[in-house]
Design a protein around this motif. Structure first.
Motif: not given
Length: 177
Positions: A134-159
């Motif tokens: 039922k779930s995933f935990i993802f690890e992302f390492t990168g620049a803060s603006d990329e982290a923000e984009r990733f978080i924003s996009l994951m919101t629609d996927c069930g973040l």
């Protein structure tokens, strides 16, 4: 920088500064530095701290804050006057620094949401560090603006949950801090 936690806009680049502060590794130092910021109404956008020189008992604190040039100069001067502080370096004025952040994201979903979360993680170069039916935990390492984009996009996927380390930064080039 819209995320599930804040709708406040980020500081504009000309007002955002990354400070590297070398301090004695002793009890109460972080509290004194945080107290300096809160007592004067300055905001800390990101804060990371760790011992970097074990034998010398020195720690490095990386602080991301915002303000006008005068405010940043005042912050640096006040930090420099604290007894346990050895050095304050404004990585923003030293030249472009390399900044990275670690983000853990928990995504809950099934079906198409689950597949889309996996596709996005792959596109961003995120690593799957835990998976259940039922779930995933993802690890992302990168620049803060990329982290923000990733978080924003994951919101629609069930973040459902996010944990961030804050920014770690080093100045470019051969010279040490």
């Amino acid at each position: 920088m819209s995320s599930i936690y804040s709708d406040a806009p980020p500081p504009t680049p000309e007002f955002r500064h990354t400070l590297a502060v070398i301090v004695d590794n002793e009890p109460g130092v972080l509290a004194r530095i945080a107290g300096l910021f809160s007592g004067r109404g300055y905001n800390i956008e990101s804060l990371t701290v760790s011992e970097t020189q074990h034998e010398a008992h020195l720690s490095r604190i990386t602080i991301v804050t915002g303000g006008t040039r005068a405010v940043i100069e005042q912050i640096k001067a006040q930090l420099s006057r604290l007894v346990p502080v050895h050095r304050v370096t404004d990585l923003t004025v030293e030249g472009e620094a390399v900044e990275r952040e670690l983000v853990l994201l928990k995504v809950v979903g099934q079906g198409e949401h689950r597949l889309e979360a996996l596709r996005l993680a792959q596109a961003f170069g995120a690593k799957t560090v835990d998976a259940t039916l039922k779930s995933f935990i993802f690890e992302f390492t990168g620049a803060s603006d990329e982290a923000e984009r990733f978080i924003s996009l994951m919101t629609d996927c069930g973040l459902v949950e996010v944990s961030r380390t804050g920014i770690a930064a080093l100045s470019r080039g051969a010279e040490p801090l």
